[in-house]
Design a protein around this motif. Structure first.
Motif, PDB file in Angstrom:
ATOM      1  N   LYS A  81       0.830  -1.231  -0.082  1.00 30.48           N
ATOM      2  CA  LYS A  81      -0.047  -0.114   0.051  1.00 30.48           C
ATOM      3  C   LYS A  81       0.865   1.173  -0.005  1.00 30.48           C
ATOM      4  CE  LYS A  81      -1.686   1.452   3.922  1.00 30.48           C
ATOM      5  NZ  LYS A  81      -0.748   2.581   4.189  1.00 30.48           N
ATOM      6  N   SER A  82       0.524   2.228  -0.090  1.00 32.55           N
ATOM      7  CA  SER A  82       1.048   3.556  -0.242  1.00 32.55           C
ATOM      8  C   SER A  82       1.310   3.899   1.154  1.00 32.55           C
ATOM      9  CB  SER A  82       0.502   4.857  -0.925  1.00 32.55           C
ATOM     10  OG  SER A  82      -0.815   5.199  -0.280  1.00 32.55           O
ATOM     11  N   GLY A  83       1.978   5.344   1.509  1.00 34.84           N
ATOM     12  CA  GLY A  83       2.108   5.660   2.974  1.00 34.84           C
ATOM     13  C   GLY A  83       1.053   6.686   3.352  1.00 34.84           C
ATOM     14  N   SER A  84      -0.296   6.698   2.446  1.00 29.75           N
ATOM     15  CA  SER A  84      -1.260   7.552   3.004  1.00 29.75           C
ATOM     16  C   SER A  84      -2.378   6.803   2.766  1.00 29.75           C
ATOM     17  CB  SER A  84      -1.105   8.974   1.952  1.00 29.75           C
ATOM     18  OG  SER A  84      -1.216   8.639   0.636  1.00 29.75           O
ATOM     19  N   THR A  85      -2.475   5.787   2.895  1.00 25.44           N
ATOM     20  CA  THR A  85      -3.840   4.897   2.629  1.00 25.44           C
ATOM     21  C   THR A  85      -4.055   4.295   3.975  1.00 25.44           C
ATOM     22  OG1 THR A  85      -2.742   2.957   1.365  1.00 25.44           O
ATOM     23  CG2 THR A  85      -3.971   4.862   0.260  1.00 25.44           C
ATOM     24  N   PRO A  86      -5.331   3.868   4.567  1.00 23.88           N
ATOM     25  CA  PRO A  86      -5.448   3.158   5.586  1.00 23.88           C
ATOM     26  C   PRO A  86      -4.904   1.647   5.722  1.00 23.88           C
ATOM     27  CG  PRO A  86      -7.495   4.018   4.725  1.00 23.88           C
ATOM     28  CD  PRO A  86      -6.401   4.289   3.600  1.00 23.88           C
ATOM     29  N   CYS A  87      -4.425   1.339   6.879  1.00 19.33           N
ATOM     30  CA  CYS A  87      -3.721   0.148   7.265  1.00 19.33           C
ATOM     31  C   CYS A  87      -4.825  -0.812   8.079  1.00 19.33           C
ATOM     32  CB  CYS A  87      -2.450   0.435   8.217  1.00 19.33           C
ATOM     33  SG  CYS A  87      -1.430   1.680   7.537  1.00 19.33           S
ATOM     34  N   THR A  88      -5.844  -0.797   7.185  1.00 23.00           N
ATOM     35  CA  THR A  88      -6.642  -1.657   8.133  1.00 23.00           C
ATOM     36  C   THR A  88      -6.700  -3.205   7.983  1.00 23.00           C
ATOM     37  OG1 THR A  88      -8.239  -1.584   5.949  1.00 23.00           O
ATOM     38  CG2 THR A  88      -8.847   0.210   7.982  1.00 23.00           C
ATOM     39  N   ASP A  89      -7.346  -3.911   8.912  1.00 27.60           N
ATOM     40  CA  ASP A  89      -7.324  -5.453   8.821  1.00 27.60           C
ATOM     41  C   ASP A  89      -7.847  -6.021   7.385  1.00 27.60           C
ATOM     42  OD1 ASP A  89      -6.168  -5.540  11.124  1.00 27.60           O
ATOM     43  OD2 ASP A  89      -7.695  -6.543  12.381  1.00 27.60           O
ATOM     44  N   GLU A  90      -8.795  -5.332   7.112  1.00 26.63           N
ATOM     45  CA  GLU A  90      -9.678  -5.538   5.853  1.00 26.63           C
ATOM     46  C   GLU A  90      -8.842  -5.351   4.729  1.00 26.63           C
ATOM     47  OE1 GLU A  90     -12.456  -4.679   9.210  1.00 26.63           O
ATOM     48  OE2 GLU A  90     -10.774  -3.500   8.209  1.00 26.63           O
ATOM     49  N   TYR A  91      -7.958  -4.393   4.452  1.00 22.76           N
ATOM     50  CA  TYR A  91      -7.031  -4.239   3.439  1.00 22.76           C
ATOM     51  C   TYR A  91      -6.063  -5.337   3.364  1.00 22.76           C
ATOM     52  CZ  TYR A  91      -4.128  -2.308   0.001  1.00 22.76           C
ATOM     53  OH  TYR A  91      -3.023  -2.020  -1.096  1.00 22.76           O
ATOM     54  N   TYR A  92      -5.293  -5.408   4.563  1.00 22.88           N
ATOM     55  CA  TYR A  92      -4.560  -6.452   4.473  1.00 22.88           C
ATOM     56  C   TYR A  92      -5.271  -8.091   3.963  1.00 22.88           C
ATOM     57  CZ  TYR A  92      -1.729  -3.296   7.241  1.00 22.88           C
ATOM     58  OH  TYR A  92      -0.987  -2.101   7.774  1.00 22.88           O
ATOM     59  N   GLU A  93      -6.372  -8.140   4.551  1.00 22.91           N
ATOM     60  CA  GLU A  93      -6.784  -9.536   4.032  1.00 22.91           C
ATOM     61  C   GLU A  93      -7.258  -9.428   2.456  1.00 22.91           C
ATOM     62  OE1 GLU A  93     -10.200  -9.286   6.886  1.00 22.91           O
ATOM     63  OE2 GLU A  93      -8.677 -10.149   8.545  1.00 22.91           O
ATOM     64  N   LYS A  94      -7.586  -8.328   2.074  1.00 23.50           N
ATOM     65  CA  LYS A  94      -7.999  -8.187   0.680  1.00 23.50           C
ATOM     66  C   LYS A  94      -6.673  -8.294  -0.099  1.00 23.50           C
ATOM     67  CE  LYS A  94      -9.776  -5.104  -2.937  1.00 23.50           C
ATOM     68  NZ  LYS A  94     -10.839  -5.804  -3.238  1.00 23.50           N
ATOM     69  N   ASN A 113       5.559   0.965   4.216  1.00 24.73           N
ATOM     70  CA  ASN A 113       4.173   1.434   4.338  1.00 24.73           C
ATOM     71  C   ASN A 113       3.047   0.744   5.123  1.00 24.73           C
ATOM     72  OD1 ASN A 113       5.445   3.442   2.932  1.00 24.73           O
ATOM     73  ND2 ASN A 113       4.188   2.982   0.813  1.00 24.73           N
ATOM     74  N   GLU A 114       3.265  -0.473   5.154  1.00 24.16           N
ATOM     75  CA  GLU A 114       2.386  -1.373   5.722  1.00 24.16           C
ATOM     76  C   GLU A 114       2.507  -1.441   7.101  1.00 24.16           C
ATOM     77  OE1 GLU A 114       4.562  -4.286   2.908  1.00 24.16           O
ATOM     78  OE2 GLU A 114       4.276  -2.238   3.323  1.00 24.16           O
ATOM     79  N   TRP A 115       3.429  -0.998   7.908  1.00 24.19           N
ATOM     80  CA  TRP A 115       3.415  -0.713   9.431  1.00 24.19           C
ATOM     81  C   TRP A 115       4.267   0.502   9.819  1.00 24.19           C
ATOM     82  CZ3 TRP A 115       8.013  -1.400  12.760  1.00 24.19           C
ATOM     83  CH2 TRP A 115       9.083  -1.891  12.106  1.00 24.19           C
ATOM     84  N   THR A 116       5.221   0.874   9.555  1.00 25.03           N
ATOM     85  CA  THR A 116       6.157   1.928  10.263  1.00 25.03           C
ATOM     86  C   THR A 116       5.320   3.204  10.030  1.00 25.03           C
ATOM     87  OG1 THR A 116       7.404   2.687   8.235  1.00 25.03           O
ATOM     88  CG2 THR A 116       8.306   0.933   9.926  1.00 25.03           C
ATOM     89  N   ASP A 117       4.684   3.496   8.830  1.00 26.56           N
ATOM     90  CA  ASP A 117       3.851   4.566   8.400  1.00 26.56           C
ATOM     91  C   ASP A 117       2.403   4.591   8.954  1.00 26.56           C
ATOM     92  OD1 ASP A 117       6.136   5.455   7.065  1.00 26.56           O
ATOM     93  OD2 ASP A 117       5.541   4.790   5.092  1.00 26.56           O
ATOM     94  N   CYS A 118       1.983   3.735   9.687  1.00 24.82           N
ATOM     95  CA  CYS A 118       0.629   3.481  10.096  1.00 24.82           C
ATOM     96  C   CYS A 118       0.188   4.522  11.238  1.00 24.82           C
ATOM     97  CB  CYS A 118       0.221   2.033  10.146  1.00 24.82           C
ATOM     98  SG  CYS A 118       0.277   1.079   8.795  1.00 24.82           S
ATOM     99  N   TYR A 119       1.220   5.083  11.742  1.00 18.52           N
ATOM    100  CA  TYR A 119       0.976   5.949  12.732  1.00 18.52           C
ATOM    101  C   TYR A 119       0.174   7.422  12.215  1.00 18.52           C
ATOM    102  CZ  TYR A 119       4.600   9.009  10.982  1.00 18.52           C
ATOM    103  OH  TYR A 119       5.442   9.656  10.310  1.00 18.52           O
ATOM    104  N   ARG A 120       0.319   7.477  10.821  1.00 18.41           N
ATOM    105  CA  ARG A 120      -0.231   8.841  10.220  1.00 18.41           C
ATOM    106  C   ARG A 120      -1.874   8.754  10.419  1.00 18.41           C
ATOM    107  NH1 ARG A 120       3.796   8.259   4.776  1.00 18.41           N
ATOM    108  NH2 ARG A 120       5.762   8.733   6.040  1.00 18.41           N
ATOM    109  N   GLU A 121      -2.232  10.134  10.566  1.00 14.19           N
ATOM    110  CA  GLU A 121      -3.730  10.358  10.542  1.00 14.19           C
ATOM    111  C   GLU A 121      -4.563   9.595   9.402  1.00 14.19           C
ATOM    112  OE1 GLU A 121      -7.136  13.586  11.125  1.00 14.19           O
ATOM    113  OE2 GLU A 121      -4.912  14.390  11.256  1.00 14.19           O
ATOM    114  N   ALA A 122      -3.739   9.956   8.074  1.00 10.23           N
ATOM    115  CA  ALA A 122      -4.247   9.252   6.810  1.00 10.23           C
ATOM    116  C   ALA A 122      -4.401   7.867   6.931  1.00 10.23           C
ATOM    117  CB  ALA A 122      -3.631   9.759   5.580  1.00 10.23           C
ATOM    118  N   CYS A 123      -3.423   7.231   7.517  1.00 10.64           N
ATOM    119  CA  CYS A 123      -3.512   5.595   7.587  1.00 10.64           C
ATOM    120  C   CYS A 123      -4.241   4.886   8.562  1.00 10.64           C
ATOM    121  CB  CYS A 123      -1.915   5.281   7.912  1.00 10.64           C
ATOM    122  SG  CYS A 123      -0.735   5.787   6.279  1.00 10.64           S
TER     123      CYS A 123
END
Length: 327
Positions: A81-94, A113-123
């Motif tokens: 994923k990009s560094g500005s898209t949500p890090c949801t369980d649903e996305y990972y499962e997709k 992008n799939e873990w260190t950047d997930c603190y961002r509000e957009a993620c």
């Protein structure tokens, strides 16, 4: 057809005729068998999909093209994923579902992008290490790769003291040792502010350096013709920079490549531009010609890199872009 061979009839064959028949049979079997040195081929992708939801269609097109091509293996070098898209369980499962539509084995190693950047509000404002735990549970909980026909992997978490690192794995194919290592962009999650503890970084640094040494040992012990290393980061090769989160790994990599002597191929992503380079130098500044680094496509350029392995090639590996029509 053998029945049309001149000496073939209902009467016992004389010795000369029998010899000719056996020779013809051997020639036929040799012609019908695959050549011993036919190259083994695999694909490398990474830093996709990024732009949602339109990239899902492009990702499906990429998967379809690779399935049609039929490589022996596909490697995803991280950043699902990009560094500005949500890090949801649903996305990972997709994404896990997409990985399981590959008609051949797929091996994945995490990006930043799939873990260190997930603190961002957009993620979604997640705690990064919690997201890393989720990735490990979802993608690395078995001894097998992804894909419809997975291969068995040897994971680092089977070793005492490294139970937290199932993402680091090794396997062998075409007389070549393959290994994944969890090195990422964002300076490998090595934080430079004065208050940073960097516990996660130091623990993973120790695991990666141990695993790198083990990969070279495995390659030597199994008489491998070469070694393929798979990670996400565009490495900073300045091993003397104390602020460099890749420094200790790069120093060890240089030492091991020099001692190994055989071809080593490093596949990585991070900067989204297909590039083939030989960035390692010996202590005199001379290029280590047995080491080749290949950066895969990514971001808007959703294509693949095709790598063929054959002892007939001068440096064991042949690397070329594999373009996806419509992408």
């Amino acid at each position: 057809m053998l029945n049309s061979f001149p000496c073939w009839n209902d009467k016992p064959a004389d010795s000369a005729c029998f010899f000719m028949y056996i020779l013809a049979l051997a020639l036929c079997m040799n012609a019908c068998s695959p050549a011993k040195n036919d190259p083994v081929t695999f694909m490398a992708i990474g830093d996709v999909p990024y732009h949602l939801p339109e990239d899902f269609e492009r990702f499906e097109r990429l998967i379809g093209a690779l399935n049609e091509e039929g490589p022996d293996l596909t490697l995803h070098v991280g950043d699902i994923k990009s560094g500005s898209t949500p890090c949801t369980d649903e996305y990972y499962e997709k994404i896990k579902g997409y990985f399981d539509t590959f008609s051949h084995p797929l091996v994945y190693t995490p990006g930043d992008n799939e873990w260190t950047d997930c603190y961002r509000e957009a993620c979604g404002g997640y705690e990064p290490e919690e997201r890393l735990d989720k990735l490990r549970q979802l993608f690395f909980s078995t001894e097998s790769s992804q894909g419809k026909f997975p291969i068995e992997l040897n994971r680092q978490n089977s070793l005492e003291g490294f139970e937290k690192f199932p993402e680091n794995a090794h396997w062998k194919m075409a007389e070549v040792t393959f290994g994944t290592l969890h090195l990422i962009g964002s300076n490998n999650n090595f934080k430079l502010d004065s208050g940073a503890l960097n516990d996660e970084f130091y623990e993973r640094e120790l695991a990666n350096n141990f695993w790198l040494q083990r990969l070279f040992e495995q390659a030597e012990a199994s008489a491998s013709k070469g070694l393929v290393l798979v990670l996400h980061a565009a490495l900073n090769y300045n091993s003397r920079d104390e602020r460099n989160g890749h420094a200790s790994f790069v120093q060890l990599l240089q030492e091991k490549v020099m001692a190994f002597g055989k071809p080593v191929l490093l596949l990585y992503g991070d900067h989204h531009r297909f590039m083939v380079d030989q960035p390692l130098r010996d202590n005199t500044g001379k290029t280590l010609t047995n080491f080749t680094a290949v950066q895969v496509f990514g971001d808007w350029d959703m294509h693949a890199v095709r790598v063929s392995i054959s002892p007939d090639y001068l440096n064991l590996f042949r690397v070329e872009p594999f373009y996806i029509s419509g992408n």
